[in-house]
Design a protein around this motif. Structure first.
Motif, PDB file in Angstrom:
ATOM      1  N   ARG A  14       0.830  -1.214   0.000  1.00 20.33           N
ATOM      2  CA  ARG A  14       0.000   0.000   0.000  1.00 20.33           C
ATOM      3  C   ARG A  14       0.866   1.267   0.000  1.00 20.33           C
ATOM      4  O   ARG A  14       0.666   2.153  -0.826  1.00 20.33           O
ATOM      5  CB  ARG A  14      -0.898  -0.023   1.246  1.00 20.33           C
ATOM      6  CG  ARG A  14      -1.932   1.079   1.299  1.00 20.33           C
ATOM      7  CD  ARG A  14      -2.761   1.009   2.582  1.00 20.33           C
ATOM      8  NE  ARG A  14      -1.956   1.240   3.772  1.00 20.33           N
ATOM      9  CZ  ARG A  14      -1.695   0.334   4.706  1.00 20.33           C
ATOM     10  NH1 ARG A  14      -2.196  -0.873   4.615  1.00 20.33           N
ATOM     11  NH2 ARG A  14      -0.936   0.627   5.753  1.00 20.33           N
ATOM     12  N   ASP A  64       4.291   0.825  -2.735  1.00 16.37           N
ATOM     13  CA  ASP A  64       4.027   0.706  -4.175  1.00 16.37           C
ATOM     14  C   ASP A  64       2.659   1.324  -4.455  1.00 16.37           C
ATOM     15  O   ASP A  64       1.741   0.671  -4.937  1.00 16.37           O
ATOM     16  CB  ASP A  64       4.056  -0.776  -4.597  1.00 16.37           C
ATOM     17  CG  ASP A  64       3.872  -0.933  -6.108  1.00 16.37           C
ATOM     18  OD1 ASP A  64       4.037   0.067  -6.845  1.00 16.37           O
ATOM     19  OD2 ASP A  64       3.539  -2.054  -6.548  1.00 16.37           O
ATOM     20  N   PRO A  65       2.538   2.622  -4.144  1.00 17.60           N
ATOM     21  CA  PRO A  65       1.205   3.249  -4.237  1.00 17.60           C
ATOM     22  C   PRO A  65       0.648   3.265  -5.660  1.00 17.60           C
ATOM     23  O   PRO A  65      -0.561   3.392  -5.845  1.00 17.60           O
ATOM     24  CB  PRO A  65       1.427   4.661  -3.691  1.00 17.60           C
ATOM     25  CG  PRO A  65       2.898   4.883  -3.747  1.00 17.60           C
ATOM     26  CD  PRO A  65       3.552   3.552  -3.647  1.00 17.60           C
ATOM     27  N   GLU A  66       1.529   3.123  -6.653  1.00 15.43           N
ATOM     28  CA  GLU A  66       1.012   3.127  -8.039  1.00 15.43           C
ATOM     29  C   GLU A  66       0.846   1.717  -8.600  1.00 15.43           C
ATOM     30  O   GLU A  66       0.638   1.545  -9.804  1.00 15.43           O
ATOM     31  CB  GLU A  66       1.951   3.960  -8.922  1.00 15.43           C
ATOM     32  CG  GLU A  66       1.947   5.425  -8.505  1.00 15.43           C
ATOM     33  CD  GLU A  66       2.882   6.271  -9.351  1.00 15.43           C
ATOM     34  OE1 GLU A  66       2.522   6.579 -10.492  1.00 15.43           O
ATOM     35  OE2 GLU A  66       3.978   6.591  -8.854  1.00 15.43           O
ATOM     36  N   ASN A  67       0.977   0.734  -7.726  1.00 20.27           N
ATOM     37  CA  ASN A  67       0.790  -0.664  -8.115  1.00 20.27           C
ATOM     38  C   ASN A  67       1.620  -1.066  -9.339  1.00 20.27           C
ATOM     39  O   ASN A  67       1.120  -1.606 -10.318  1.00 20.27           O
ATOM     40  CB  ASN A  67      -0.715  -0.922  -8.369  1.00 20.27           C
ATOM     41  CG  ASN A  67      -1.013  -2.406  -8.435  1.00 20.27           C
ATOM     42  OD1 ASN A  67      -0.286  -3.222  -7.861  1.00 20.27           O
ATOM     43  ND2 ASN A  67      -2.063  -2.775  -9.152  1.00 20.27           N
ATOM     44  N   THR A  68       2.927  -0.806  -9.218  1.00 23.71           N
ATOM     45  CA  THR A  68       3.834  -1.169 -10.319  1.00 23.71           C
ATOM     46  C   THR A  68       4.277  -2.630 -10.230  1.00 23.71           C
ATOM     47  O   THR A  68       4.831  -3.183 -11.167  1.00 23.71           O
ATOM     48  CB  THR A  68       5.122  -0.316 -10.256  1.00 23.71           C
ATOM     49  OG1 THR A  68       5.810  -0.642  -9.018  1.00 23.71           O
ATOM     50  CG2 THR A  68       4.824   1.169 -10.286  1.00 23.71           C
ATOM     51  N   GLN A 125       3.390   9.754   1.470  1.00 19.32           N
ATOM     52  CA  GLN A 125       3.183  10.342   0.148  1.00 19.32           C
ATOM     53  C   GLN A 125       4.266  11.369  -0.185  1.00 19.32           C
ATOM     54  O   GLN A 125       4.836  11.367  -1.273  1.00 19.32           O
ATOM     55  CB  GLN A 125       1.791  10.969   0.050  1.00 19.32           C
ATOM     56  CG  GLN A 125       0.774   9.895  -0.267  1.00 19.32           C
ATOM     57  CD  GLN A 125      -0.631  10.270   0.144  1.00 19.32           C
ATOM     58  OE1 GLN A 125      -0.825  11.061   1.071  1.00 19.32           O
ATOM     59  NE2 GLN A 125      -1.610   9.711  -0.543  1.00 19.32           N
ATOM     60  N   TYR A 147       7.487   9.424  -0.868  1.00 14.95           N
ATOM     61  CA  TYR A 147       7.435   8.755  -2.185  1.00 14.95           C
ATOM     62  C   TYR A 147       7.733   9.773  -3.305  1.00 14.95           C
ATOM     63  O   TYR A 147       8.465   9.491  -4.244  1.00 14.95           O
ATOM     64  CB  TYR A 147       6.047   8.121  -2.393  1.00 14.95           C
ATOM     65  CG  TYR A 147       5.922   7.346  -3.678  1.00 14.95           C
ATOM     66  CD1 TYR A 147       6.462   6.060  -3.799  1.00 14.95           C
ATOM     67  CD2 TYR A 147       5.267   7.882  -4.790  1.00 14.95           C
ATOM     68  CE1 TYR A 147       6.362   5.343  -4.980  1.00 14.95           C
ATOM     69  CE2 TYR A 147       5.151   7.173  -5.975  1.00 14.95           C
ATOM     70  CZ  TYR A 147       5.694   5.900  -6.063  1.00 14.95           C
ATOM     71  OH  TYR A 147       5.591   5.198  -7.240  1.00 14.95           O
ATOM     72  N   GLN A 148       7.186  10.972  -3.172  1.00 14.49           N
ATOM     73  CA  GLN A 148       7.387  11.995  -4.210  1.00 14.49           C
ATOM     74  C   GLN A 148       8.799  12.587  -4.194  1.00 14.49           C
ATOM     75  O   GLN A 148       9.383  12.822  -5.246  1.00 14.49           O
ATOM     76  CB  GLN A 148       6.398  13.172  -4.016  1.00 14.49           C
ATOM     77  CG  GLN A 148       4.922  12.826  -4.175  1.00 14.49           C
ATOM     78  CD  GLN A 148       4.613  12.238  -5.546  1.00 14.49           C
ATOM     79  OE1 GLN A 148       5.312  12.489  -6.520  1.00 14.49           O
ATOM     80  NE2 GLN A 148       3.579  11.408  -5.615  1.00 14.49           N
ATOM     81  N   HIS A 167      14.636   4.162  -9.299  1.00  6.14           N
ATOM     82  CA  HIS A 167      13.249   4.586  -9.531  1.00  6.14           C
ATOM     83  C   HIS A 167      13.192   5.888 -10.326  1.00  6.14           C
ATOM     84  O   HIS A 167      12.444   6.009 -11.296  1.00  6.14           O
ATOM     85  CB  HIS A 167      12.523   4.763  -8.198  1.00  6.14           C
ATOM     86  CG  HIS A 167      11.120   5.273  -8.336  1.00  6.14           C
ATOM     87  ND1 HIS A 167      10.831   6.613  -8.348  1.00  6.14           N
ATOM     88  CD2 HIS A 167       9.950   4.629  -8.521  1.00  6.14           C
ATOM     89  CE1 HIS A 167       9.529   6.774  -8.510  1.00  6.14           C
ATOM     90  NE2 HIS A 167       8.969   5.578  -8.614  1.00  6.14           N
TER      91      HIS A 167
END
Ligand code: 9WN
Length: 421
Positions: free
Chosen positions: A144, A147-151, A221, A224-225, A290
């Motif tokens: 969750r 890998d918030p963008e479900n890659t 968030q 991650y950014q 990344h």
């Protein structure tokens, strides 16, 4: 006492000496707290000393689990001046205090092994049932928040999160992290020769990241950014994958089965993307940068870890088995953490060359799965030879077998009890 009995007795003594009451420090002095992936491996060793104590190792670690499910890379159960950075630097609120990052999640796999191999089945069932919701929340957290963008690949934000801190795989990404300018005092060099530890320049960046997490309120968030260190670590992703597969299996033997469809979907997604990290010339898998959206062309032992997660094709597994045999010609004392052919290889400097027993074991486990029992056995023999030669050190020079880093090390003793003796 014969040689074997002596090695067994020594390994058990190390666990008892490093036991601070329900949790085991990796080694006294250098690492005075409970580390996440060390705890998993060490619990495996306790299985051969005291089964109840093996389960307590997990329970103690989970005392540090966050509300969101994250299990920290260090849980600071008590104060110590021996280690930097301690809880006053991380400034995570909570009791017990902890760090704000995690480590390769091998706990579920270790729980499965202990559950299956323990003699007290009633105890094992009770302990498993209590641990399952915590393990599930931990794995759900990885997918969750990481890998918030479900890659299909989870992210890491600190070399410490990989557990392979100064691996040359991280060199270029780490260059994008500024160096802290505030003064600080390392403590590791009070215990270990500086030639076997990361450089000051790397520590300056490690500490910058600790400040960065705190200044960003540990908000996943924002991190991650904006985190300047952002990798997709093949070894960590493989450990997560194997752990999730083991968790899905454990759900079938737990007293209460829960819906695992979300974890099943995450494992299936990972299976889809792993092939993109295969390097057909190097014969192993690569880490990924990344931010540059490309693989990192450095050959490390972590690149063989998809064997352990059953994520390789049989052809890839055969190529990796042959590659491992070649590495063992160049470095016969265990699998080098960085290929001896890399220009950055350094036989004694931590994750830039030395062999580590728990990595040898995980890769041997994967080799056996693919039917390469001969190479798995070779890894076992060389691992056994280094402890006979040098004892239970943190890591070993892969060329000479000399013990390096901390001595009387918990996970080295634990893996010896489980795999070598
Ligand atoms: C930072 C405890 C840990 C291991 C890591 C290893 C080393 C710490 C350090 O020691 O890292 O987490 O201070 O060097 O790299 O894999 O879990 O044994």
């Amino acid at each position: 006492m014969n040689k074997l009995d002596n090695l067994v007795a020594q390994a058990k003594d190390i666990l008892r000496t490093n036991d601070l009451g329900g949790y085991t420090v990796p080694t006294k002095g250098l690492y005075p707290f409970q580390w996440n992936w060390d705890a998993g491996v060490t619990a495996l060793g306790w299985l051969y000393v005291d089964e109840l104590r093996a389960w307590t190792e997990f329970e103690k670690l989970f005392e540090g689990q966050w509300e969101n499910g994250m299990v920290p890379h260090i849980v600071f159960h008590q104060e110590s001046d021996d280690y930097f950075p301690g809880p006053d630097q991380w400034k995570v609120e909570g009791n017990p205090p902890s760090t704000s990052i995690s480590q390769p999640p091998l706990l579920a796999t270790m729980v499965r092994i202990i559950y299956e191999q323990s003699k007290d089945k009633e105890l094992a069932q009770t302990k498993l049932d209590a641990l399952m919701p915590k393990l599930i929340r931990y794995h759900e957290w990885w997918y969750r928040e990481r890998d918030p963008e479900n890659t299909g690949l989870v992210s890491s934000y600190h070399p410490w999160e990989s557990g392979m801190d100064n691996s040359p795989a991280w060199d270029d990404v780490l260059q994008r992290v500024p160096q802290v300018t505030r003064p600080y005092q390392r403590r590791d060099l009070n215990h270990v020769d500086s030639k076997q530890r990361p450089l000051k320049e790397q520590y300056d960046r490690y500490i910058y990241l600790v400040d960065f997490f705190r200044e960003n309120d540990f908000d996943y968030q924002k991190i991650y950014q904006n985190c300047p260190f952002h990798t997709q670590d093949i070894s960590l992703n493989a450990v997560l994958q194997r752990g999730t597969l083991d968790l899905i299996h454990l759900n079938k033997v737990a007293s209460v089965a829960v819906d695992m469809s979300s974890l099943e979907a995450s494992a299936a997604k990972a299976e889809e993307v792993f092939p993109a990290l295969w390097d057909a010339e190097r014969h192993l898998f690569l880490n990924r940068d990344h931010d540059l959206a490309k693989t990192i062309p450095v050959s490390t032992s972590g690149g063989f870890m998809p064997l352990y997660s059953y994520s390789a094709t049989p052809e890839q597994a055969a190529l990796m088995a042959a590659e491992i045999k070649e590495w063992l010609v160049l470095g016969p004392s265990g699998l080098a953490s960085t290929s001896p052919l890399e220009s950055t290889f350094d036989a004694k400097r931590y994750w830039r060359g030395p062999s580590w027993l728990h990595i040898n074991w995980m890769i041997a486990d994967g080799l056996k799965h693919y039917g390469h029992d001969d190479v798995a056995e070779q890894l076992r023999q060389v691992s056994r030879a280094i402890i006979e030669q040098s004892g239970y050190f943190e890591y070993f020079d892969p060329i000479t077998g000399e013990g390096c880093g901390g001595k009387d090390f918990s996970w080295t003793a634990a893996i010896a009890l489980h795999w070598l003796l």
